[in-house]
Design an enzyme around this catalytic site. Structure first.
Site, mmCIF file in Angstrom:
data_model
loop_
_atom_site.group_PDB
_atom_site.id
_atom_site.type_symbol
_atom_site.label_atom_id
_atom_site.label_comp_id
_atom_site.label_asym_id
_atom_site.label_seq_id
_atom_site.Cartn_x
_atom_site.Cartn_y
_atom_site.Cartn_z
ATOM 1 N N TYR A 278 11.411 12.048 -5.014
ATOM 2 C CA TYR A 278 12.263 11.341 -6.030
ATOM 3 C C TYR A 278 13.553 10.630 -5.378
ATOM 4 O O TYR A 278 14.240 11.337 -4.729
ATOM 5 C CB TYR A 278 12.418 12.242 -7.069
ATOM 6 C CG TYR A 278 11.227 12.754 -7.727
ATOM 7 C CD1 TYR A 278 10.485 12.011 -8.860
ATOM 8 C CD2 TYR A 278 10.687 13.739 -7.457
ATOM 9 C CE1 TYR A 278 9.336 12.307 -9.284
ATOM 10 C CE2 TYR A 278 9.400 14.392 -7.750
ATOM 11 C CZ TYR A 278 8.562 13.659 -8.890
ATOM 12 O OH TYR A 278 7.605 13.774 -9.319
ATOM 13 N N SER A 279 13.933 9.397 -5.992
ATOM 14 C CA SER A 279 15.057 8.869 -5.434
ATOM 15 C C SER A 279 16.324 9.412 -6.230
ATOM 16 O O SER A 279 16.268 9.803 -7.331
ATOM 17 C CB SER A 279 14.990 7.274 -5.763
ATOM 18 O OG SER A 279 13.891 6.503 -5.605
ATOM 19 N N CYS B 261 13.276 -1.898 -6.401
ATOM 20 C CA CYS B 261 12.813 -0.644 -6.268
ATOM 21 C C CYS B 261 12.038 -0.528 -7.982
ATOM 22 O O CYS B 261 12.587 -0.989 -8.776
ATOM 23 C CB CYS B 261 13.695 0.567 -6.404
ATOM 24 S SG CYS B 261 13.079 1.853 -6.421
ATOM 25 N N GLU C 268 11.431 -0.812 -2.308
ATOM 26 C CA GLU C 268 10.789 0.503 -2.181
ATOM 27 C C GLU C 268 9.879 0.710 -3.460
ATOM 28 O O GLU C 268 10.713 0.429 -4.548
ATOM 29 C CB GLU C 268 11.930 1.631 -2.208
ATOM 30 C CG GLU C 268 11.321 2.935 -2.214
ATOM 31 C CD GLU C 268 12.423 3.945 -2.051
ATOM 32 O OE1 GLU C 268 12.595 4.149 -0.513
ATOM 33 O OE2 GLU C 268 12.986 4.481 -2.699
ATOM 34 N N TYR D 113 6.324 2.231 -5.373
ATOM 35 C CA TYR D 113 5.440 3.240 -5.582
ATOM 36 C C TYR D 113 4.609 3.402 -6.978
ATOM 37 O O TYR D 113 5.005 2.710 -7.893
ATOM 38 C CB TYR D 113 6.330 4.894 -5.630
ATOM 39 C CG TYR D 113 7.412 4.922 -6.422
ATOM 40 C CD1 TYR D 113 7.430 5.359 -7.925
ATOM 41 C CD2 TYR D 113 8.848 4.509 -6.034
ATOM 42 C CE1 TYR D 113 8.472 5.436 -8.821
ATOM 43 C CE2 TYR D 113 10.060 4.581 -7.130
ATOM 44 C CZ TYR D 113 9.650 4.787 -8.136
ATOM 45 O OH TYR D 113 10.795 5.200 -8.956
HETATM 46 C C1 LIG Z 1 9.688 6.482 -2.244
HETATM 47 C C2 LIG Z 1 9.311 7.104 -3.452
HETATM 48 C C3 LIG Z 1 10.352 7.390 -4.300
HETATM 49 C C4 LIG Z 1 9.926 7.717 -5.613
HETATM 50 N N1 LIG Z 1 10.941 7.975 -6.588
HETATM 51 C C5 LIG Z 1 10.582 8.398 -7.787
HETATM 52 C C6 LIG Z 1 11.772 8.339 -8.946
HETATM 53 O O1 LIG Z 1 12.871 8.071 -8.793
HETATM 54 N N2 LIG Z 1 11.077 8.629 -10.124
HETATM 55 C C7 LIG Z 1 9.701 9.009 -10.370
HETATM 56 O O2 LIG Z 1 9.461 9.410 -11.371
HETATM 57 N N3 LIG Z 1 8.967 8.953 -9.578
HETATM 58 C C8 LIG Z 1 9.143 8.450 -8.116
HETATM 59 N N4 LIG Z 1 8.307 8.456 -7.302
HETATM 60 C C9 LIG Z 1 6.906 8.834 -7.531
HETATM 61 C C10 LIG Z 1 6.681 10.502 -7.338
HETATM 62 O O3 LIG Z 1 6.970 10.713 -6.099
HETATM 63 C C11 LIG Z 1 5.337 10.983 -7.914
HETATM 64 O O4 LIG Z 1 4.301 10.270 -7.231
HETATM 65 C C12 LIG Z 1 5.189 11.001 -9.376
HETATM 66 O O5 LIG Z 1 6.203 11.708 -10.116
HETATM 67 C C13 LIG Z 1 3.820 11.350 -9.789
HETATM 68 O O6 LIG Z 1 3.518 12.703 -9.286
HETATM 69 P P1 LIG Z 1 2.939 13.879 -10.239
HETATM 70 O O7 LIG Z 1 2.511 15.100 -9.313
HETATM 71 O O8 LIG Z 1 3.185 14.058 -11.237
HETATM 72 O O9 LIG Z 1 1.386 13.138 -10.316
HETATM 73 P P2 LIG Z 1 0.247 13.498 -9.473
HETATM 74 O O10 LIG Z 1 -0.251 15.016 -9.796
HETATM 75 O O11 LIG Z 1 0.321 13.391 -7.911
HETATM 76 O O12 LIG Z 1 -0.921 12.338 -9.849
HETATM 77 C C14 LIG Z 1 -1.538 12.556 -11.115
HETATM 78 C C15 LIG Z 1 -2.385 11.102 -11.191
HETATM 79 O O13 LIG Z 1 -1.348 10.238 -11.697
HETATM 80 C C16 LIG Z 1 -1.505 9.184 -10.758
HETATM 81 N N5 LIG Z 1 -0.111 8.724 -10.634
HETATM 82 C C17 LIG Z 1 0.837 9.111 -9.821
HETATM 83 N N6 LIG Z 1 1.970 8.671 -9.997
HETATM 84 C C18 LIG Z 1 1.871 7.519 -11.138
HETATM 85 C C19 LIG Z 1 2.910 6.880 -11.776
HETATM 86 N N7 LIG Z 1 3.944 6.696 -11.505
HETATM 87 N N8 LIG Z 1 2.234 6.177 -12.867
HETATM 88 C C20 LIG Z 1 1.073 6.257 -13.049
HETATM 89 N N9 LIG Z 1 -0.007 6.984 -12.273
HETATM 90 C C21 LIG Z 1 0.302 7.672 -11.409
HETATM 91 C C22 LIG Z 1 -2.249 9.772 -9.480
HETATM 92 O O14 LIG Z 1 -2.735 8.853 -8.670
HETATM 93 C C23 LIG Z 1 -3.151 10.577 -10.097
HETATM 94 O O15 LIG Z 1 -4.271 10.045 -10.160
HETATM 95 C C24 LIG Z 1 8.598 7.978 -6.059
HETATM 96 C C25 LIG Z 1 7.707 8.066 -4.958
HETATM 97 C C26 LIG Z 1 8.090 7.304 -3.731
HETATM 98 C C27 LIG Z 1 7.032 7.366 -2.779
#
Ligand SMILES: Cc1cc2nc3c(=O)[nH]c(=O)nc-3n(C[C@H](O)[C@H](O)[C@H](O)COP(=O)(O)OP(=O)(O)OC[C@H]3O[C@@H](n4cnc5c(N)ncnc54)[C@H](O)[C@@H]3O)c2cc1C
Ligand code: SF4
Ligand code: SF4
Length: 421
Positions: A208-209, A379, A419, A421
């Site tokens: 998370y950023s 981003c 950046e 995601y």
């Molecule tokens: C560099 C970087 C910075 C990030 N910064 C932020 C941030 O500031 N705020 C933020 O909320 N997230 C951010 N993310 C995304 C975050 O890391 C997670 O991937 C996101 O919160 C989903 O995680 P989860 O465990 O809830 O979902 P998971 O349990 O990992 O995934 C559940 C399902 O949802 C899908 N999925 C995952 N993410 C999303 C999405 N965003 N939209 C739709 N489907 C999705 C997956 O493919 C999977 O099928 C960032 C990611 C990166 C790589």
């Protein structure tokens, strides 16, 4: 000293440490020859494809990618074996050539392996910079990993999106107490959700950023904020309960959270107060932009601003009710920051995406692009990069600049940061 027989059969195998990897996909996106892949659990390196070019090493936020183990050539770990790992196997006691060093960003020949055949063409295939702005502060990274997590305490959790909206984006404040956690705007942290996945393995960390500036969400406090969207649909629109985002969005004041990081050493803001910053974001991609804006705002309040340093923001969301920080942004003085919203689903209004609003401001973008003190940050959602780069190209071309040359300069001077995601 290796015997001739050993030198013929022993290789270094490039491996990813599953204990540290936060599954951010950066390495897979970076590898120029698709040597990295993943399943639902691990990111792995294909032993028959990787040429040890090192392009993936510097961008990896955790260092999980930087593992090179001696193996017998005929017994390299297959990707199927790597998928089953919870941790790296103990290295075999074999005599091998030197372990390759991390390549310098932007180096043309980044291959330190005497026996590898392929060399990549610099960092041309990466659209953004792999170095920070010249005036950025030094960032600390990987102070905490899965073997030495730091515990933070939740000191606030506020909904940022309108209650009527089905998009739940939250501003969560984490306090590190007396544990050192030095950060810079543009960096991120990893959060490890409690419990195990379907394979009964501990959940991996999600990134998370940071949404707060270096001196804390509350000035001079050892705390940070993050902007988290509750994932309730996967990328195909199927109902799903995202593990970590739901955990974080449900946190209560006083709860303890396992954190690793900080991560990131390139997506950093210029310290030079006269530098212009163009920020282009969607949704939670606003987090680093909030951090940078707040840093500048505090410097201005302290009388350390510089009127030459312009802030220009392009911010896209479906509607204003889903736009995090909409209210506070609107209160910022117009001569401090030039804000441009793009809403794609406002009833009765034409659809507008960030690229459309950028096109409306082409002459102003051009003026900033011509200034060597301009830094660009993008981003948000995957897929926005190409549209944004297209508009930058249009602006440059309209101003008589040669985009490939300008693009290369921006990248090489740490002036274009992407950046998604
Ligand atoms: C560099 C970087 C910075 C990030 N910064 C932020 C941030 O500031 N705020 C933020 O909320 N997230 C951010 N993310 C995304 C975050 O890391 C997670 O991937 C996101 O919160 C989903 O995680 P989860 O465990 O809830 O979902 P998971 O349990 O990992 O995934 C559940 C399902 O949802 C899908 N999925 C995952 N993410 C999303 C999405 N965003 N939209 C739709 N489907 C999705 C997956 O493919 C999977 O099928 C960032 C990611 C990166 C790589
Ligand atoms: S943490 Fe490193 S190794 Fe893991 S997916 Fe991200 S870039 Fe790849
Ligand atoms: S070292 Fe080069 S070839 Fe190997 S995985 Fe990394 S980027 Fe790909």
């Amino acid at each position: 000293m290796a015997t001739i027989e050993q030198a013929q059969v022993i290789k270094k195998q490039h491996l990813i440490d599953p204990e540290i990897c936060i599954r951010c996909n950066t390495c897979e996106e970076t590898c120029p020859i698709d040597a990295i892949t993943h399943d639902g659990t691990n990111y792995v390196v294909k032993p028959d494809v990787c040429n040890h070019c090192m392009a993936c090493v510097a961008p990896c936020p955790t260092g999980a990618i930087d593992n090179w183990q001696p193996v017998h050539a005929e017994k390299m770990y297959s990707i199927d074996e790597q998928y089953t790992w919870d941790e790296l196997p103990a290295p075999l006691a074999l005599d091998v050539p030197d372990i390759p060093a991390v390549a310098d960003a932007g180096t043309t020949d980044v291959n330190t392996e005497a026996d590898a055949e392929v060399t990549i063409q610099g960092s041309n295939y990466v659209a953004g910079s792999q170095i920070p702005p010249w005036s950025a502060s030094h960032s600390y990274t990987n102070l905490y990993g899965t073997r030495n997590v730091v515990t933070a305490t939740v000191s606030g959790n506020y909904r940022l999106t309108d209650d009527a909206s089905d998009s739940d984006i939250r501003h969560v404040v984490l306090d590190f107490g007396d544990a050192p956690f030095p950060v810079l705007e543009g960096q991120s942290i990893g959060i490890i959700p409690p419990g195990t996945d379907a394979g009964e393995r501990l959940h991996h960390a999600r990134q998370y950023s940071l949404a707060s500036p270096r001196d804390g969400e509350r000035p001079r406090y050892n705390n940070v904020s993050i902007t988290v969207k509750r994932v309730v649909q996967d990328y195909d629109g199927n109902a799903v309960k995202g593990v970590c985002s739901n955990y974080v969005c449900d946190l209560q004041k006083g709860d303890k959270v396992q954190v690793i990081g900080p991560f990131g050493h390139t997506f950093l803001m210029p310290n030079h107060p006269g530098a212009n910053i163009i920020m282009i974001c969607t949704g939670t991609g606003s987090a680093p932009m909030r951090a940078m804006t707040e840093r500048r705002r505090r410097k201005h309040l302290e009388g350390q601003g510089d009127a030459r340093g312009k802030l220009m923001l392009f911010f896209g969301a479906r509607c204003k009710e889903e736009l995090p920080y909409f209210g506070p942004l609107n209160k910022l003085p117009k001569d401090f920051i030039d804000i441009n919203f793009a809403f794609s689903r406002t009833p009765g209004q034409p659809k507008k995406y960030v690229q459309d609003v950028m096109r409306e401001r082409l002459p102003d973008l051009l003026a900033l692009l011509k200034d060597e003190d301009t830094y660009i940050y993008v981003c948000g959602v995957k897929g926005m990069e190409s549209g944004v780069l297209e508009v930058l190209q249009e602006a440059a071309t309209a101003g008589g600049m040669v985009w490939p040359e300008l693009h290369a300069t921006l990248r090489q001077k740490g002036r274009l940061h992407l950046e998604t995601y």
